[in-house]
Design a protein around this motif. Structure first.
Motif, PDB file in Angstrom:
ATOM      1  N   PRO A  34     -27.822 -22.819  61.883  1.00 11.32           N
ATOM      2  CA  PRO A  34     -26.760 -23.529  61.474  1.00 11.32           C
ATOM      3  C   PRO A  34     -26.800 -24.937  62.289  1.00 11.32           C
ATOM      4  O   PRO A  34     -26.416 -26.088  61.996  1.00 11.32           O
ATOM      5  CB  PRO A  34     -25.672 -22.781  61.130  1.00 11.32           C
ATOM      6  CG  PRO A  34     -25.604 -21.393  62.095  1.00 11.32           C
ATOM      7  CD  PRO A  34     -27.166 -21.448  62.095  1.00 11.32           C
ATOM      8  N   ILE A  35     -26.795 -24.446  63.529  1.00  9.20           N
ATOM      9  CA  ILE A  35     -26.648 -25.630  64.627  1.00  9.20           C
ATOM     10  C   ILE A  35     -27.857 -26.756  64.230  1.00  9.20           C
ATOM     11  O   ILE A  35     -27.438 -28.100  64.616  1.00  9.20           O
ATOM     12  CB  ILE A  35     -26.759 -25.369  65.808  1.00  9.20           C
ATOM     13  CG1 ILE A  35     -26.066 -26.101  67.025  1.00  9.20           C
ATOM     14  CG2 ILE A  35     -27.871 -24.702  66.642  1.00  9.20           C
ATOM     15  CD1 ILE A  35     -24.756 -26.527  66.961  1.00  9.20           C
ATOM     16  N   SER A  36     -28.799 -26.297  63.843  1.00  8.95           N
ATOM     17  CA  SER A  36     -30.043 -27.197  63.587  1.00  8.95           C
ATOM     18  C   SER A  36     -29.525 -28.352  62.604  1.00  8.95           C
ATOM     19  O   SER A  36     -30.187 -29.343  62.564  1.00  8.95           O
ATOM     20  CB  SER A  36     -31.302 -26.580  63.046  1.00  8.95           C
ATOM     21  OG  SER A  36     -30.964 -25.893  61.657  1.00  8.95           O
ATOM     22  N   VAL A  37     -28.503 -27.854  61.745  1.00 12.70           N
ATOM     23  CA  VAL A  37     -28.072 -28.919  60.653  1.00 12.70           C
ATOM     24  C   VAL A  37     -26.812 -29.602  61.315  1.00 12.70           C
ATOM     25  O   VAL A  37     -26.921 -30.877  61.270  1.00 12.70           O
ATOM     26  CB  VAL A  37     -27.602 -28.063  59.453  1.00 12.70           C
ATOM     27  CG1 VAL A  37     -26.755 -29.141  58.460  1.00 12.70           C
ATOM     28  CG2 VAL A  37     -28.626 -27.389  58.625  1.00 12.70           C
ATOM     29  N   MET A  38     -25.998 -28.669  61.898  1.00 15.20           N
ATOM     30  CA  MET A  38     -24.686 -29.566  62.541  1.00 15.20           C
ATOM     31  C   MET A  38     -24.844 -30.395  63.699  1.00 15.20           C
ATOM     32  O   MET A  38     -24.260 -31.409  63.630  1.00 15.20           O
ATOM     33  CB  MET A  38     -23.812 -28.339  62.822  1.00 15.20           C
ATOM     34  CG  MET A  38     -23.318 -27.529  61.574  1.00 15.20           C
ATOM     35  SD  MET A  38     -22.693 -25.641  61.952  1.00 15.20           S
ATOM     36  CE  MET A  38     -20.943 -26.435  62.546  1.00 15.20           C
ATOM     37  N   ILE A  39     -25.906 -30.112  64.403  1.00 11.51           N
ATOM     38  CA  ILE A  39     -25.993 -30.899  65.410  1.00 11.51           C
ATOM     39  C   ILE A  39     -26.368 -32.415  64.942  1.00 11.51           C
ATOM     40  O   ILE A  39     -26.341 -33.348  65.619  1.00 11.51           O
ATOM     41  CB  ILE A  39     -27.175 -30.509  66.353  1.00 11.51           C
ATOM     42  CG1 ILE A  39     -27.297 -31.273  67.817  1.00 11.51           C
ATOM     43  CG2 ILE A  39     -28.579 -30.623  65.815  1.00 11.51           C
ATOM     44  CD1 ILE A  39     -25.947 -31.142  68.301  1.00 11.51           C
ATOM     45  N   ASN A  40     -26.738 -33.000  63.625  1.00 10.72           N
ATOM     46  CA  ASN A  40     -27.013 -34.064  63.187  1.00 10.72           C
ATOM     47  C   ASN A  40     -25.876 -34.851  63.282  1.00 10.72           C
ATOM     48  O   ASN A  40     -26.052 -36.174  63.253  1.00 10.72           O
ATOM     49  CB  ASN A  40     -27.865 -33.984  61.668  1.00 10.72           C
ATOM     50  CG  ASN A  40     -29.050 -33.561  61.765  1.00 10.72           C
ATOM     51  OD1 ASN A  40     -29.843 -34.539  62.084  1.00 10.72           O
ATOM     52  ND2 ASN A  40     -29.363 -32.370  61.718  1.00 10.72           N
ATOM     53  N   VAL A  41     -24.757 -34.325  63.455  1.00 10.62           N
ATOM     54  CA  VAL A  41     -23.389 -34.905  63.683  1.00 10.62           C
ATOM     55  C   VAL A  41     -22.827 -34.249  64.625  1.00 10.62           C
ATOM     56  O   VAL A  41     -21.923 -33.316  64.512  1.00 10.62           O
ATOM     57  CB  VAL A  41     -22.557 -34.987  62.328  1.00 10.62           C
ATOM     58  CG1 VAL A  41     -21.122 -35.784  62.365  1.00 10.62           C
ATOM     59  CG2 VAL A  41     -23.139 -35.429  61.119  1.00 10.62           C
ATOM     60  N   ARG A  47     -17.061 -29.675  67.460  1.00 12.25           N
ATOM     61  CA  ARG A  47     -15.580 -28.845  67.058  1.00 12.25           C
ATOM     62  C   ARG A  47     -15.862 -27.576  66.481  1.00 12.25           C
ATOM     63  O   ARG A  47     -14.934 -26.658  66.685  1.00 12.25           O
ATOM     64  CB  ARG A  47     -14.936 -29.832  65.928  1.00 12.25           C
ATOM     65  CG  ARG A  47     -14.465 -31.032  66.691  1.00 12.25           C
ATOM     66  CD  ARG A  47     -14.016 -32.002  65.605  1.00 12.25           C
ATOM     67  NE  ARG A  47     -13.744 -33.368  66.471  1.00 12.25           N
ATOM     68  CZ  ARG A  47     -12.267 -34.096  66.553  1.00 12.25           C
ATOM     69  NH1 ARG A  47     -11.307 -33.170  66.034  1.00 12.25           N
ATOM     70  NH2 ARG A  47     -12.190 -35.116  66.889  1.00 12.25           N
ATOM     71  N   GLY A  48     -17.096 -27.313  65.813  1.00 10.58           N
ATOM     72  CA  GLY A  48     -17.266 -25.975  65.148  1.00 10.58           C
ATOM     73  C   GLY A  48     -17.454 -24.888  66.410  1.00 10.58           C
ATOM     74  O   GLY A  48     -17.027 -23.780  66.403  1.00 10.58           O
ATOM     75  N   ALA A  49     -18.215 -25.455  67.621  1.00  9.40           N
ATOM     76  CA  ALA A  49     -18.243 -24.494  68.811  1.00  9.40           C
ATOM     77  C   ALA A  49     -16.790 -23.781  69.173  1.00  9.40           C
ATOM     78  O   ALA A  49     -16.842 -22.846  69.556  1.00  9.40           O
ATOM     79  CB  ALA A  49     -19.007 -25.099  69.825  1.00  9.40           C
ATOM     80  N   HIS A  50     -15.769 -24.905  69.271  1.00 10.83           N
ATOM     81  CA  HIS A  50     -14.416 -24.417  69.760  1.00 10.83           C
ATOM     82  C   HIS A  50     -14.012 -23.370  69.075  1.00 10.83           C
ATOM     83  O   HIS A  50     -13.261 -22.253  69.420  1.00 10.83           O
ATOM     84  CB  HIS A  50     -13.533 -25.731  69.795  1.00 10.83           C
ATOM     85  CG  HIS A  50     -13.970 -26.631  71.169  1.00 10.83           C
ATOM     86  ND1 HIS A  50     -13.667 -26.195  72.256  1.00 10.83           N
ATOM     87  CD2 HIS A  50     -14.476 -27.831  70.868  1.00 10.83           C
ATOM     88  CE1 HIS A  50     -14.198 -27.317  73.026  1.00 10.83           C
ATOM     89  NE2 HIS A  50     -14.683 -28.349  72.112  1.00 10.83           N
ATOM     90  N   ASN A 161     -18.963 -21.487  56.213  1.00 10.63           N
ATOM     91  CA  ASN A 161     -19.404 -22.890  56.667  1.00 10.63           C
ATOM     92  C   ASN A 161     -20.938 -22.919  57.026  1.00 10.63           C
ATOM     93  O   ASN A 161     -21.627 -23.682  56.676  1.00 10.63           O
ATOM     94  CB  ASN A 161     -18.354 -23.504  57.760  1.00 10.63           C
ATOM     95  CG  ASN A 161     -18.567 -24.776  58.224  1.00 10.63           C
ATOM     96  OD1 ASN A 161     -19.039 -25.671  57.416  1.00 10.63           O
ATOM     97  ND2 ASN A 161     -18.848 -25.119  59.494  1.00 10.63           N
ATOM     98  N   LEU A 162     -21.124 -21.877  58.127  1.00 12.79           N
ATOM     99  CA  LEU A 162     -22.445 -21.897  58.493  1.00 12.79           C
ATOM    100  C   LEU A 162     -23.335 -21.349  57.624  1.00 12.79           C
ATOM    101  O   LEU A 162     -24.419 -22.010  57.404  1.00 12.79           O
ATOM    102  CB  LEU A 162     -22.581 -20.582  59.486  1.00 12.79           C
ATOM    103  CG  LEU A 162     -21.601 -20.734  60.946  1.00 12.79           C
ATOM    104  CD1 LEU A 162     -21.707 -19.806  61.909  1.00 12.79           C
ATOM    105  CD2 LEU A 162     -21.777 -22.106  61.712  1.00 12.79           C
ATOM    106  N   ALA A 163     -23.023 -20.446  56.479  1.00 14.57           N
ATOM    107  CA  ALA A 163     -24.076 -20.022  55.492  1.00 14.57           C
ATOM    108  C   ALA A 163     -24.010 -21.149  54.511  1.00 14.57           C
ATOM    109  O   ALA A 163     -25.097 -21.601  54.091  1.00 14.57           O
ATOM    110  CB  ALA A 163     -23.137 -18.986  54.594  1.00 14.57           C
ATOM    111  N   PHE A 164     -23.041 -22.160  54.272  1.00 13.19           N
ATOM    112  CA  PHE A 164     -23.240 -23.220  53.549  1.00 13.19           C
ATOM    113  C   PHE A 164     -24.194 -24.120  53.988  1.00 13.19           C
ATOM    114  O   PHE A 164     -25.150 -24.814  53.335  1.00 13.19           O
ATOM    115  CB  PHE A 164     -22.050 -24.245  53.392  1.00 13.19           C
ATOM    116  CG  PHE A 164     -21.144 -23.534  52.375  1.00 13.19           C
ATOM    117  CD1 PHE A 164     -21.231 -22.318  51.643  1.00 13.19           C
ATOM    118  CD2 PHE A 164     -19.498 -23.873  52.394  1.00 13.19           C
ATOM    119  CE1 PHE A 164     -20.263 -21.877  50.675  1.00 13.19           C
ATOM    120  CE2 PHE A 164     -18.756 -23.228  51.604  1.00 13.19           C
ATOM    121  CZ  PHE A 164     -19.169 -22.204  50.732  1.00 13.19           C
ATOM    122  N   ASN A 165     -24.349 -24.544  55.386  1.00 12.59           N
ATOM    123  CA  ASN A 165     -25.109 -25.128  56.068  1.00 12.59           C
ATOM    124  C   ASN A 165     -26.573 -24.674  56.054  1.00 12.59           C
ATOM    125  O   ASN A 165     -27.441 -25.298  55.735  1.00 12.59           O
ATOM    126  CB  ASN A 165     -24.788 -25.449  57.467  1.00 12.59           C
ATOM    127  CG  ASN A 165     -23.687 -26.475  57.574  1.00 12.59           C
ATOM    128  OD1 ASN A 165     -23.935 -27.739  57.462  1.00 12.59           O
ATOM    129  ND2 ASN A 165     -22.653 -26.275  57.844  1.00 12.59           N
TER     130      ASN A 165
END
Length: 184
Positions: A34-41, A47-50, A161-165
């Motif tokens: 999922p970080i491969s998607v989220m890292i685009n922003v 914030r997700g990592a926190h 959220n991760l599954a959605f990504n």
């Protein structure tokens, strides 16, 4: 194959480059799942990592129940990546092979502890109806209290959220899968 190309520093919005570089350095430039998607922003990833750090390391829920919550989320949302990433951890944390396998295959579950039953019933009902009956809420609340319930609900929400990504952007499984895929 993912629906978006692999992120590069050039593809990141200018105002996010410093955060991207910070995360890239922390992660050794690797952005799986999922970080491969989220890292685009990058701000979203940061914030997700926190939240992830607290839910995984600061929660009062035992790791066995955390993993069960993640597996319940993965199963209910048909998320192959999360299932593959956490089924073995679930087994290592004390979940029985029969529980993990039957959850995966949507078969009758073996005899469960009160805590295991509460996590699964709470999660299933929440995902399937988007609400929780008073009986299921009370069963979980009597075991976990306010703090545990907030942590459980947010753990399932975070993994949703991760599954959605993963599911929306069609992030594939790694080459080295360790678990049988979810039958979907």
């Amino acid at each position: 194959m993912a629906r978006i190309p692999a992120v590069t520093v050039e593809s990141i919005p200018q105002d996010q480059k410093a955060i991207f570089n910070e995360i890239s350095q922390q992660r050794g430039g690797a952005f799986p799942g999922p970080i491969s998607v989220m890292i685009n922003v990058p701000e979203v990833a940061k914030r997700g990592a926190h939240l992830s750090e607290y839910l995984r390391r600061g929660s009062t829920l035992p790791s066995k129940l955390q993993e069960l919550a993640m597996l319940t989320t993965a199963r209910e949302l048909d998320c192959q990546f999360i299932w593959n990433a956490h089924a073995a951890f679930g087994r290592q944390s004390g979940l029985s092979d029969e529980l993990v396998n039957n959850l995966r295959d949507k078969k009758d579950l073996p005899t469960l502890s009160a805590e295991e039953s509460a996590v699964i019933e709470y999660g299933r009902e929440l995902f399937r109806t988007r609400k929780v009956s008073q009986a299921n809420y009370d069963a979980a609340f009597s075991l976990f209290g306010v703090r545990g319930m907030v942590e459980l609900t947010n753990l399932m929400g975070y993994y949703s959220n991760l599954a959605f990504n993963i599911n929306a952007f069609d992030v594939g499984l790694p080459d080295n899968i360790t678990e049988l895929p979810l039958p979907v």
